[in-house]
Write a protein that holds these residues in place. Structure first.
Motif, PDB file in Angstrom:
ATOM      1  N   GLU A   1     -31.332  15.545  60.461  1.00 32.35           N
ATOM      2  CA  GLU A   1     -30.570  15.802  61.687  1.00 32.35           C
ATOM      3  C   GLU A   1     -30.742  14.699  62.733  1.00 32.35           C
ATOM      4  OE1 GLU A   1     -30.381  20.390  62.403  1.00 32.35           O
ATOM      5  OE2 GLU A   1     -32.348  19.949  61.531  1.00 32.35           O
ATOM      6  N   THR A   2     -31.657  13.786  62.487  1.00 29.44           N
ATOM      7  CA  THR A   2     -31.836  12.649  63.394  1.00 29.44           C
ATOM      8  C   THR A   2     -30.613  11.745  63.318  1.00 29.44           C
ATOM      9  OG1 THR A   2     -34.215  12.723  62.988  1.00 29.44           O
ATOM     10  CG2 THR A   2     -33.325  10.697  63.968  1.00 29.44           C
ATOM     11  N   PRO A   3     -30.066  11.312  64.454  1.00 30.61           N
ATOM     12  CA  PRO A   3     -28.882  10.444  64.430  1.00 30.61           C
ATOM     13  C   PRO A   3     -29.130   9.141  63.667  1.00 30.61           C
ATOM     14  CG  PRO A   3     -29.188  11.355  66.616  1.00 30.61           C
ATOM     15  CD  PRO A   3     -30.423  11.714  65.829  1.00 30.61           C
ATOM     16  N   ILE A   4     -28.052   8.602  63.104  1.00 25.05           N
ATOM     17  CA  ILE A   4     -28.097   7.346  62.349  1.00 25.05           C
ATOM     18  C   ILE A   4     -27.913   6.176  63.309  1.00 25.05           C
ATOM     19  CG2 ILE A   4     -26.935   6.004  60.552  1.00 25.05           C
ATOM     20  CD1 ILE A   4     -25.963   8.755  59.435  1.00 25.05           C
ATOM     21  N   LYS A   5     -28.742   5.159  63.148  1.00 23.29           N
ATOM     22  CA  LYS A   5     -28.576   3.937  63.927  1.00 23.29           C
ATOM     23  C   LYS A   5     -27.589   3.005  63.245  1.00 23.29           C
ATOM     24  CE  LYS A   5     -31.034  -0.090  65.762  1.00 23.29           C
ATOM     25  NZ  LYS A   5     -32.350  -0.775  65.883  1.00 23.29           N
TER      26      LYS A   5
ATOM     27  N   VAL B   1     -28.364  15.463  53.023  1.00 17.42           N
ATOM     28  CA  VAL B   1     -27.339  15.845  53.992  1.00 17.42           C
ATOM     29  C   VAL B   1     -27.701  15.297  55.370  1.00 17.42           C
ATOM     30  CG1 VAL B   1     -26.169  17.781  55.113  1.00 17.42           C
ATOM     31  CG2 VAL B   1     -26.787  17.928  52.690  1.00 17.42           C
ATOM     32  N   PHE B   2     -26.746  14.623  56.005  1.00 17.64           N
ATOM     33  CA  PHE B   2     -26.928  14.052  57.341  1.00 17.64           C
ATOM     34  C   PHE B   2     -25.957  14.732  58.314  1.00 17.64           C
ATOM     35  CE2 PHE B   2     -28.232  10.831  54.353  1.00 17.64           C
ATOM     36  CZ  PHE B   2     -29.325  10.214  54.934  1.00 17.64           C
TER      37      PHE B   2
ATOM     38  N   ASN C   1     -12.130  10.744  59.780  1.00 22.98           N
ATOM     39  CA  ASN C   1     -13.119  10.497  60.824  1.00 22.98           C
ATOM     40  C   ASN C   1     -14.371   9.908  60.185  1.00 22.98           C
ATOM     41  OD1 ASN C   1     -11.376  11.669  62.699  1.00 22.98           O
ATOM     42  ND2 ASN C   1     -12.224  13.704  62.357  1.00 22.98           N
ATOM     43  N   LEU C   2     -14.879   8.829  60.751  1.00 24.19           N
ATOM     44  CA  LEU C   2     -16.061   8.152  60.237  1.00 24.19           C
ATOM     45  C   LEU C   2     -17.249   8.399  61.155  1.00 24.19           C
ATOM     46  CD1 LEU C   2     -14.421   4.748  59.190  1.00 24.19           C
ATOM     47  CD2 LEU C   2     -14.890   6.755  57.759  1.00 24.19           C
ATOM     48  N   PRO C   3     -18.472   8.201  60.664  1.00 30.63           N
ATOM     49  CA  PRO C   3     -19.651   8.398  61.512  1.00 30.63           C
ATOM     50  C   PRO C   3     -19.548   7.567  62.789  1.00 30.63           C
ATOM     51  CG  PRO C   3     -20.319   8.134  59.232  1.00 30.63           C
ATOM     52  CD  PRO C   3     -18.852   7.846  59.282  1.00 30.63           C
ATOM     53  N   PRO C   4     -19.661   8.184  63.952  1.00 28.09           N
ATOM     54  CA  PRO C   4     -19.468   7.469  65.221  1.00 28.09           C
ATOM     55  C   PRO C   4     -20.705   6.660  65.632  1.00 28.09           C
ATOM     56  CG  PRO C   4     -19.946   9.772  65.652  1.00 28.09           C
ATOM     57  CD  PRO C   4     -19.903   9.628  64.165  1.00 28.09           C
TER      58      PRO C   4
ATOM     59  N   VAL D   1     -32.320   6.455  64.191  1.00 29.79           N
ATOM     60  CA  VAL D   1     -32.652   5.952  65.527  1.00 29.79           C
ATOM     61  C   VAL D   1     -34.150   5.937  65.767  1.00 29.79           C
ATOM     62  CG1 VAL D   1     -30.436   6.594  66.554  1.00 29.79           C
ATOM     63  CG2 VAL D   1     -32.313   8.265  66.532  1.00 29.79           C
ATOM     64  N   ASP D   2     -34.907   6.699  64.982  1.00 30.55           N
ATOM     65  CA  ASP D   2     -36.364   6.672  65.146  1.00 30.55           C
ATOM     66  C   ASP D   2     -37.013   5.561  64.325  1.00 30.55           C
ATOM     67  OD1 ASP D   2     -36.234   7.572  62.539  1.00 30.55           O
ATOM     68  OD2 ASP D   2     -37.050   9.570  62.940  1.00 30.55           O
TER      69      ASP D   2
END
Length: 333
Positions: A217-221, A192-193, A132-135, A236-237
């Motif tokens: 913990e902020t989502p990755i864009k 750690v993400f 599973n890869l980062p969605p 995303v920020d």
């Protein structure tokens, strides 16, 4: 023989000694051994084995460390073909036990697919797993770096991450606990993400703080980089975190649903086997990533040799020794 929609009918009435589900390193190894044991085999492969995505095999004995996984697979397929093994690109939908044989139901072709059924005395499950890869919204962005310096296996590629700024992309708190502190053997520079996908307990937060590992913990864009070399992530920020490498630990999907109709012993998502890769069913073998053990290309290739050899032993014992008929017709003793 390479099978396709055009020539399927030539093999539909044949009962193979063994059908192998999966044409990765394990499946090809098993097929080569089976053909060299003068047994009949068919490899059914859905395409894109896990090792196909490996851009460089740094730890496979005897191969240059920059050998891509797809080259290893192509060479293996050519070797198997030279021994007159049958190969079919298709998706296995179901395996049904019929007594002395298995009926293997397949779909051939993604467009205007054709249904077909092949039969065999034995079955080797070598269909593996997919990580599973980062969605992300643009998954192409993930594939640009996965298999290069964005890794999915610490055993395979921990050495490549030595003392580099590493992003650890977790799928659960359990994956953090299991992997991060082992990853520190290779590098202490770990961020750690969580991609915002799960909550982290106060206890784990404290452990990460004690080791100096930032928790994001902020989502990755998107991933950042060029020429397949990831250099960081943009959140995303809008903030950017620089990295030199990464390890994805977000779980895996096991390609074994076609076996659901057969009661086999499992441990978690893995099939339980003996030392010769035989499952709890005496005529079904599991090799490579599907079985309990270490997920490595070299292990899968070895598993293929073990499974094929045990099947040959079983069939040899059932058949008995061949007689020298010409000598039996005259008294030569």
């Amino acid at each position: 023989m390479e099978l396709s929609k055009k020539n399927l009918n030539q093999r539909l009435n044949q009962i193979y000694d063994v059908i192998i589900v999966g044409g990765g390193a394990g499946g090809l190894s098993a097929g080569i051994y089976l053909q060299r044991f003068n047994l009949s085999s068919l490899i059914i492969d859905k395409g894109k084995a896990r090792s196909f995505w490996m851009q460089e095999l740094h730890n496979y004995l005897g191969l240059p460390p920059d050998t891509p996984g797809r080259v290893l697979l192509q060479k293996g397929k050519e070797h198997y073909a030279s021994l007159d093994g049958d190969f079919l690109n298709a998706y296995v939908e179901e395996v049904v036990e019929e007594g002395e044989t298995f009926a293997v139901k397949v779909k051939v072709g993604r467009v205007n697919g054709v249904d077909a059924v092949f039969r065999s005395k034995y079955l080797i499950a070598a269909s593996g797993i997919i990580d599973n890869l980062p969605p992300l919204d643009e998954m192409r962005n993930v594939y640009d770096y996965a298999g290069y310096n964005l890794h999915v296996c610490m055993v395979c590629d921990g050495y490549e991450m030595t003392d580099k700024k590493c992003g650890f992309f977790a799928g659960s708190e359990a994956s953090i606990e299991e992997m991060v502190f082992n990853l520190s053997w290779f590098t202490p520079y770990i961020t750690v993400f969580t991609h915002g996908n799960f909550a982290v307990s106060p206890e784990m937060r404290q452990q990460l703080r004690e080791h100096g590992y930032p928790l994001v913990e902020t989502p990755i864009k998107q991933f950042l980089g060029q020429n397949h070399q990831m250099t960081g992530v943009e959140l995303v920020d809008g903030s950017v975190i620089e990295l030199e490498t990464g390890l994805i630990s977000m779980g895996s999907h096991y390609h074994n649903t076609y076996l659901q109709g057969i009661n086999l012993e499992v441990k978690g998502s893995n099939l339980v086997t003996d030392k010769m890769c035989q499952t709890s069913h005496p005529r079904i073998f599991a090799i490579g990533d599907l079985k309990v053990g270490l997920n490595q290309v070299v292990i899968a290739a070895g598993d293929g040799a073990l499974a094929a050899t045990q099947i040959w032993r079983d069939i040899r014992c059932e058949t008995g020794a061949r007689r020298w008929e010409e000598n039996l017709k005259v008294n030569v003793f």
